[in-house]
Design a protein around this motif. Structure first.
Motif, PDB file in Angstrom:
ATOM      1  N   THR A 458      71.914 -31.720  77.691  1.00 25.16           N
ATOM      2  CA  THR A 458      71.291 -30.639  78.453  1.00 25.16           C
ATOM      3  C   THR A 458      70.969 -31.139  79.856  1.00 25.16           C
ATOM      4  O   THR A 458      70.679 -32.312  80.049  1.00 25.16           O
ATOM      5  CB  THR A 458      69.986 -30.141  77.795  1.00 25.16           C
ATOM      6  OG1 THR A 458      69.192 -31.273  77.488  1.00 25.16           O
ATOM      7  CG2 THR A 458      70.275 -29.334  76.564  1.00 25.16           C
ATOM      8  N   PRO A 459      71.055 -30.231  80.832  1.00 28.90           N
ATOM      9  CA  PRO A 459      70.776 -30.650  82.204  1.00 28.90           C
ATOM     10  C   PRO A 459      69.288 -30.963  82.427  1.00 28.90           C
ATOM     11  O   PRO A 459      68.426 -30.274  81.875  1.00 28.90           O
ATOM     12  CB  PRO A 459      71.176 -29.416  83.028  1.00 28.90           C
ATOM     13  CG  PRO A 459      71.954 -28.540  82.116  1.00 28.90           C
ATOM     14  CD  PRO A 459      71.489 -28.837  80.737  1.00 28.90           C
ATOM     15  N   TRP A 460      69.023 -31.987  83.212  1.00 28.29           N
ATOM     16  CA  TRP A 460      67.648 -32.355  83.571  1.00 28.29           C
ATOM     17  C   TRP A 460      67.543 -32.510  85.076  1.00 28.29           C
ATOM     18  O   TRP A 460      68.412 -33.110  85.705  1.00 28.29           O
ATOM     19  CB  TRP A 460      67.246 -33.679  82.915  1.00 28.29           C
ATOM     20  CG  TRP A 460      66.792 -33.519  81.504  1.00 28.29           C
ATOM     21  CD1 TRP A 460      67.580 -33.391  80.404  1.00 28.29           C
ATOM     22  CD2 TRP A 460      65.437 -33.473  81.046  1.00 28.29           C
ATOM     23  NE1 TRP A 460      66.800 -33.269  79.279  1.00 28.29           N
ATOM     24  CE2 TRP A 460      65.480 -33.321  79.644  1.00 28.29           C
ATOM     25  CE3 TRP A 460      64.196 -33.559  81.685  1.00 28.29           C
ATOM     26  CZ2 TRP A 460      64.325 -33.249  78.872  1.00 28.29           C
ATOM     27  CZ3 TRP A 460      63.052 -33.486  80.907  1.00 28.29           C
ATOM     28  CH2 TRP A 460      63.113 -33.331  79.511  1.00 28.29           C
ATOM     29  N   THR A 490      68.408 -24.055  79.986  1.00 30.02           N
ATOM     30  CA  THR A 490      69.214 -24.048  81.212  1.00 30.02           C
ATOM     31  C   THR A 490      69.064 -25.384  81.927  1.00 30.02           C
ATOM     32  O   THR A 490      70.036 -26.058  82.238  1.00 30.02           O
ATOM     33  CB  THR A 490      68.752 -22.931  82.163  1.00 30.02           C
ATOM     34  OG1 THR A 490      68.651 -21.729  81.424  1.00 30.02           O
ATOM     35  CG2 THR A 490      69.715 -22.768  83.314  1.00 30.02           C
ATOM     36  N   VAL A 491      67.807 -25.728  82.209  1.00 36.07           N
ATOM     37  CA  VAL A 491      67.540 -27.029  82.817  1.00 36.07           C
ATOM     38  C   VAL A 491      66.095 -27.410  82.507  1.00 36.07           C
ATOM     39  O   VAL A 491      65.219 -26.550  82.477  1.00 36.07           O
ATOM     40  CB  VAL A 491      67.826 -27.015  84.347  1.00 36.07           C
ATOM     41  CG1 VAL A 491      67.103 -25.914  85.045  1.00 36.07           C
ATOM     42  CG2 VAL A 491      67.498 -28.350  84.988  1.00 36.07           C
ATOM     43  N   GLN A 492      65.878 -28.689  82.226  1.00 37.82           N
ATOM     44  CA  GLN A 492      64.526 -29.167  81.987  1.00 37.82           C
ATOM     45  C   GLN A 492      64.103 -30.068  83.127  1.00 37.82           C
ATOM     46  O   GLN A 492      64.940 -30.608  83.843  1.00 37.82           O
ATOM     47  CB  GLN A 492      64.465 -29.917  80.662  1.00 37.82           C
ATOM     48  CG  GLN A 492      64.446 -28.950  79.491  1.00 37.82           C
ATOM     49  CD  GLN A 492      64.360 -29.675  78.177  1.00 37.82           C
ATOM     50  OE1 GLN A 492      65.344 -30.260  77.742  1.00 37.82           O
ATOM     51  NE2 GLN A 492      63.209 -29.652  77.562  1.00 37.82           N
ATOM     52  N   ILE A 517      66.856 -35.522  91.538  1.00 36.17           N
ATOM     53  CA  ILE A 517      68.272 -35.544  91.169  1.00 36.17           C
ATOM     54  C   ILE A 517      68.483 -34.664  89.943  1.00 36.17           C
ATOM     55  O   ILE A 517      67.687 -34.706  89.000  1.00 36.17           O
ATOM     56  CB  ILE A 517      68.734 -36.987  90.870  1.00 36.17           C
ATOM     57  CG1 ILE A 517      68.523 -37.852  92.115  1.00 36.17           C
ATOM     58  CG2 ILE A 517      70.202 -37.009  90.439  1.00 36.17           C
ATOM     59  CD1 ILE A 517      68.875 -39.299  91.935  1.00 36.17           C
ATOM     60  N   LEU A 518      69.537 -33.877  89.998  1.00 32.86           N
ATOM     61  CA  LEU A 518      69.904 -33.050  88.848  1.00 32.86           C
ATOM     62  C   LEU A 518      70.977 -33.775  88.048  1.00 32.86           C
ATOM     63  O   LEU A 518      72.026 -34.139  88.603  1.00 32.86           O
ATOM     64  CB  LEU A 518      70.424 -31.701  89.342  1.00 32.86           C
ATOM     65  CG  LEU A 518      70.875 -30.706  88.277  1.00 32.86           C
ATOM     66  CD1 LEU A 518      69.685 -30.248  87.448  1.00 32.86           C
ATOM     67  CD2 LEU A 518      71.533 -29.506  88.924  1.00 32.86           C
ATOM     68  N   TYR A 519      70.685 -34.049  86.787  1.00 32.54           N
ATOM     69  CA  TYR A 519      71.638 -34.744  85.924  1.00 32.54           C
ATOM     70  C   TYR A 519      72.213 -33.746  84.930  1.00 32.54           C
ATOM     71  O   TYR A 519      71.467 -33.080  84.222  1.00 32.54           O
ATOM     72  CB  TYR A 519      70.942 -35.857  85.136  1.00 32.54           C
ATOM     73  CG  TYR A 519      70.360 -36.931  86.019  1.00 32.54           C
ATOM     74  CD1 TYR A 519      71.071 -38.091  86.293  1.00 32.54           C
ATOM     75  CD2 TYR A 519      69.109 -36.773  86.581  1.00 32.54           C
ATOM     76  CE1 TYR A 519      70.542 -39.072  87.106  1.00 32.54           C
ATOM     77  CE2 TYR A 519      68.564 -37.748  87.407  1.00 32.54           C
ATOM     78  CZ  TYR A 519      69.296 -38.897  87.658  1.00 32.54           C
ATOM     79  OH  TYR A 519      68.765 -39.857  88.462  1.00 32.54           O
ATOM     80  N   VAL A 543      73.760 -24.867  91.909  1.00 34.24           N
ATOM     81  CA  VAL A 543      74.575 -25.780  91.102  1.00 34.24           C
ATOM     82  C   VAL A 543      75.107 -25.052  89.869  1.00 34.24           C
ATOM     83  O   VAL A 543      76.267 -25.188  89.493  1.00 34.24           O
ATOM     84  CB  VAL A 543      73.749 -27.018  90.674  1.00 34.24           C
ATOM     85  CG1 VAL A 543      74.543 -27.860  89.692  1.00 34.24           C
ATOM     86  CG2 VAL A 543      73.365 -27.838  91.893  1.00 34.24           C
ATOM     87  N   ILE A 544      74.232 -24.254  89.254  1.00 29.82           N
ATOM     88  CA  ILE A 544      74.646 -23.534  88.046  1.00 29.82           C
ATOM     89  C   ILE A 544      75.763 -22.545  88.379  1.00 29.82           C
ATOM     90  O   ILE A 544      76.769 -22.458  87.699  1.00 29.82           O
ATOM     91  CB  ILE A 544      73.447 -22.793  87.419  1.00 29.82           C
ATOM     92  CG1 ILE A 544      72.417 -23.805  86.939  1.00 29.82           C
ATOM     93  CG2 ILE A 544      73.899 -21.897  86.275  1.00 29.82           C
ATOM     94  CD1 ILE A 544      71.130 -23.195  86.475  1.00 29.82           C
ATOM     95  N   LYS A 545      75.543 -21.807  89.452  1.00 33.98           N
ATOM     96  CA  LYS A 545      76.553 -20.831  89.845  1.00 33.98           C
ATOM     97  C   LYS A 545      76.614 -20.827  91.361  1.00 33.98           C
ATOM     98  O   LYS A 545      75.864 -20.116  92.016  1.00 33.98           O
ATOM     99  CB  LYS A 545      76.148 -19.438  89.336  1.00 33.98           C
ATOM    100  CG  LYS A 545      77.251 -18.429  89.505  1.00 33.98           C
ATOM    101  CD  LYS A 545      76.859 -17.095  88.892  1.00 33.98           C
ATOM    102  CE  LYS A 545      77.975 -16.090  89.060  1.00 33.98           C
ATOM    103  NZ  LYS A 545      78.394 -15.905  90.462  1.00 33.98           N
TER     104      LYS A 545
HETATM  105  C1  LIG Z   1      75.861 -28.175  83.514  1.00 30.81           C
HETATM  106  O1  LIG Z   1      77.234 -28.288  83.269  1.00 30.81           O
HETATM  107  C2  LIG Z   1      77.772 -27.187  82.554  1.00 30.81           C
HETATM  108  C3  LIG Z   1      79.213 -27.509  82.222  1.00 30.81           C
HETATM  109  O2  LIG Z   1      79.861 -28.064  83.302  1.00 30.81           O
HETATM  110  C4  LIG Z   1      77.620 -25.922  83.367  1.00 30.81           C
HETATM  111  O3  LIG Z   1      78.140 -24.823  82.688  1.00 30.81           O
HETATM  112  C5  LIG Z   1      76.134 -25.689  83.638  1.00 30.81           C
HETATM  113  O4  LIG Z   1      75.945 -24.564  84.468  1.00 30.81           O
HETATM  114  C6  LIG Z   1      75.534 -26.921  84.315  1.00 30.81           C
HETATM  115  N1  LIG Z   1      74.104 -26.714  84.449  1.00 30.81           N
HETATM  116  C7  LIG Z   1      73.387 -27.160  85.488  1.00 30.81           C
HETATM  117  C8  LIG Z   1      71.940 -26.844  85.495  1.00 30.81           C
HETATM  118  O5  LIG Z   1      73.870 -27.815  86.363  1.00 30.81           O
END
Ligand SMILES: *[C@@H]1O[C@H](CO)[C@@H](O)[C@H](O)[C@H]1NC(C)=O
Length: 775
Positions: A458-460, A490-492, A517-519, A543-545
């Motif tokens: 999961t993203p952090w 979604t992100v923690q 930093i987003l991992y 980053v997500i979209k």
């Molecule tokens: C994390 O990576 C996934 C797959 O690449 C992506 O769908 C998702 O939106 C990303 N999430 C974030 C918070 O970056």
């Protein structure tokens, strides 16, 4: 037994490893990495007196040793150089020459108040943040250690701090060390005393000009303190007796009624916790205390309410501190927790069957914290409060990385744990508890947590910080709020304290505080904008979209093969081009403004990295913005932009290439549309071609129409060509936006922005549905 020796050997090895590093400044001064400036100064003073060359004449290396600690002190006492040192070590400071003072200087002149727990020594770095506090009154003594009067005054200043504890914060500034601050505040004599009301400005300090006696200083402060003391008569008592009170009985038979100053001190100390009142009516006194036959020999009563029933506690006569202590002793103490109870409550929080907890981790006695602890429940009633003794629960405290005492921390809904970084002041602790329990998606992390996370999938979003670093402190509340915008799946959000985990942070490549930093599995993205809530949220959302697609060799393939129902707009840019930078934000905003239009894809190509793509497209200047319209496949047809590089202009241009959801109406079409109820509800933009505002409004109206497509039909009428009709409709200003629900029923809408129009329409449609339901 064996076991403990083994640990001990390990520990010794660790010590060796540590000691082997050349001159770690923290080790030299024998302080932890998160030591406060106060602690640093104290540690240095102690060492200075022990290690000064004047005192160690037989040791030929004494001077060298002393210079080392003096240098360590010099570097660590200033947050700027300390940060440099934390990040890059002592490279920078290696060749710095250090002078030092005589032994007598350190003995007599080095900070008069450094050892006083109740007197806060302020420096230019923390002066403002303390003194300008909204909820604290400060009285500051500017002194020079070389001034004789200042030394003479010190015992009295300490006594004042003791007597006014809880009412005013007593502080000191050493002008020898912080000359710039004293100069800035026009301190022209020592000692000078400045008084700051709550929530004041830097230059609002009032200079005290009265006699420097304890009585006079105390009276001065008490005359400034503004607390309400209720005069209670029999009528009022009937309304007030169901509340808790501290009551002073001051009728003529009460010889021991404390003086006004004492009452005020008690009231000021109890502010926000218990109200204070005075009763002068003998009959009322008798009435209230009819069960206590000694009532006339007592004059202070704590009127407590337990489960709706009142209970009166007679308080022994004394000074304000003694009275206060008796009252606080009666108030219930927060529960002490052990390790099992802690794990238990954390489990319950994970399951959602428990209120969040604020926990104070402490050593020694909890008594010193009484006032804070007992006041807290009234300020944060929805949060449990508990105590954990780190001597008794040492394994737990070390697992949670508690290194200083007291440490305040919360356990939130869902079980996240977060440590308070601010000062241990009542209102700051309360604000922390309130804010942080709301941010259930923000966690304090250790290196092992981090290692788990990186593989968990999961993203952090991680904030690498140092608790003493001022920008880090400012960031924390912003980060908390930002974390509330995202669901944990979604992100923690996590925070890692780099003073505790110094080597781990440097191994992770952290080279400044705070670093965010987003991992996301193997992908990492570093945040580099202004560190506030909105920017952090925008960064993660992007980053997500991404609103602007970054074209690489793969996605260029997508463009080259684009289907006929997509419209691409591509910005060919070079990172070194100034015009490109100037345009970047506008372009992004444009991209955001067309997200309603699913057929539009906004993209950019970095022509330095992907020079082949740009060469093949014969791009010759930067930025070049090209549009690949709908109706054609791939790159077969192209439009080139040469308008203003502003978001609204880009948008207007782009929208001119796609079919509009806004139908162009005239009088007849309008009448047909409205009479024929299948075309209702109808949203209409009445405009004039010469009206500049209408031109700007058009793309917005299209966005609205696009968004509401399927719920309402949209149309526009040119009121220049249909002047008579618009006049008959009562349209007097352009643009006018109306929602028609029936031929004779319409609403004129406020057209501030797309969002507000959409909201108004949605609301009107909703209310119409409800009206139908009622029918
Ligand atoms: C994390 O990576 C996934 C797959 O690449 C992506 O769908 C998702 O939106 C990303 N999430 C974030 C918070 O970056």
């Amino acid at each position: 037994m064996k076991h403990s020796i083994y640990v001990c050997v390990l520990f010794a090895f660790w010590c060796l490893v540590q000691a082997d590093k050349p001159a770690d400044y923290y080790n030299l001064l024998n302080i932890p990495r998160d030591a406060t400036v106060q602690e640093i100064r104290k540690a240095f003073k102690n060492l200075a007196l022990k290690m000064h060359p004047d005192k160690n004449k037989e040791d030929p290396e004494a001077e060298q040793k002393f210079i080392k600690i003096a240098k360590a002190y010099d570097v660590l006492k200033d947050p700027t150089t300390r940060k440099q040192y934390d990040l890059y070590g002592d490279e920078e400071f290696k060749n710095q020459k250090n002078k030092y003072h005589s032994y007598t200087y350190y003995r007599d002149h080095f900070g008069i108040y450094d050892d006083d727990p109740l007197i806060t020594t302020l420096s230019k770095n923390d002066y403002e943040i303390n003194v300008l506090d909204q909820s604290q009154v400060w009285f500051v003594n500017f002194y020079s250690p070389r001034c004789h009067h200042c030394h003479e005054m010190a015992p009295m200043w300490r006594k004042l701090a003791t007597e006014l504890e809880g009412i005013v914060r007593i502080a000191a500034v050493n002008c020898e060390e912080d000359y710039a601050l004293c100069y800035q505040l026009s301190i022209d004599a020592y000692p000078s005393l400045l008084y700051y009301e709550k929530d004041s400005h830097l230059y609002d300090g009032e200079k005290y000009r009265g006699p420097k006696t304890l009585e006079a200083l105390k009276n001065y402060v008490l005359s400034k303190v503004n607390v309400h003391i209720e005069e209670i008569d029999p009528d009022k008592w009937n309304q007030l007796k169901n509340k808790e009170w501290v009551i002073f009985f001051c009728s003529t038979v009460h010889a021991k009624c404390p003086d006004k100053g004492t009452i005020k001190e008690v009231a000021a100390s109890l502010e926000g916790l218990l109200p204070v009142g005075i009763i002068r009516n003998i009959r009322l006194c008798e009435d209230i205390l009819k069960n206590d036959k000694w009532y006339s020999t007592y004059s202070v009563v704590f009127w407590q309410i337990i489960d709706g029933t009142s209970k009166s506690h007679l308080i022994e006569y004394g000074d304000s501190k003694q009275i206060l202590n008796q009252i606080l002793n009666i108030l219930p103490h927060p529960p002490s927790l052990d390790e099992n109870q802690f794990q238990d409550l954390r489990t319950k929080l994970r399951l959602g069957t428990e209120k969040p907890w604020l926990i104070c981790f402490y050593l020694g006695t909890a008594r010193e914290l009484d006032l804070e602890l007992k006041r807290l429940p009234s300020i944060i009633p929805t949060i449990n409060i508990g105590l954990i003794h780190c001597g008794k629960s040492s394994a737990l405290c070390s697992a949670l990385h508690i290194t200083r005492y007291p440490t305040w921390a919360v356990v939130k809904d869902g079980g996240a744990f977060e440590i308070h970084q601010g000062r241990d002041v009542l209102h700051e602790i309360a604000a922390f508890a309130r804010d942080s329990t709301k941010s259930t998606n923000l966690h304090a992390l250790s290196p092992s947590d981090f290692d788990h996370i990186k593989d968990a999938g999961t993203p952090w979003y991680i904030d690498w910080y140092a608790p003493w670093c001022p920008p880090c402190k400012k960031l924390t509340p912003e980060l908390r709020r930002a974390s509330q915008h995202f669901e944990p799946d979604t992100v923690q959000f996590g925070m890692i304290d780099c003073t505790l985990h110094n080597s781990f942070c440097s191994k992770q490549g952290i080279n400044s505080y705070p670093s965010m930093i987003l991992y996301n599995n193997s992908v990492t993205r570093r945040f580099s904008g202004p560190p506030n809530e909105a920017e952090i949220v925008a960064f993660i959302q992007d980053v997500i979209k991404p609103v602007v697609v970054n074209i690489d060799d793969d996605s260029f393939g997508q463009l080259a093969n684009k289907p006929v129902d997509e419209l691409w707009i591509v910005n060919y840019f070079a990172p070194w081009c100034r015009a490109c930078h100037l345009m970047e934000l506008e372009y992004r905003n444009f991209a955001k403004s067309v997200t309603e239009f699913k057929e539009i894809i906004v993209a950019k190509v970095n022509c330095e990295t992907y020079w082949e793509i740009c060469n093949n497209q014969h791009i010759t200047g930067y930025p070049t913005v090209r549009l690949y319209p709908m109706g054609s496949k791939g790159l077969s047809s192209v439009a080139i932009y040469n308008g203003e590089r502003k978001a609204p202009a880009f948008k207007q241009w782009a929208l001119s290439f796609i079919p509009s959801k806004v139908e162009t109406l005239d009088e007849h079409k309008f009448i047909r549309a409205v009479i024929d109820e299948t075309n209702l509800p109808l949203l209409v933009d009445f405009y004039a071609p010469w009206c500049v505002f209408c031109v700007h409004f058009e793309p917005q109206f299209r966005t609205v129409a696009q968004h509401l497509d399927g719920k309402v039909k949209s149309g526009k009428i040119d009121c220049e060509s249909n002047r008579l009709f618009c006049g008959n409709q009562g349209v007097t200003a352009y643009p006018t936006v109306r929602l028609y629900l029936a031929p004779d029923k319409y609403f004129t809408l406020d057209q501030q922005d797309t969002k507000s129009i959409i909201n108004q329409v949605t609301e009107l449609l909703g209310s119409r549905e409800n009206a139908h339901d009622e029918l």
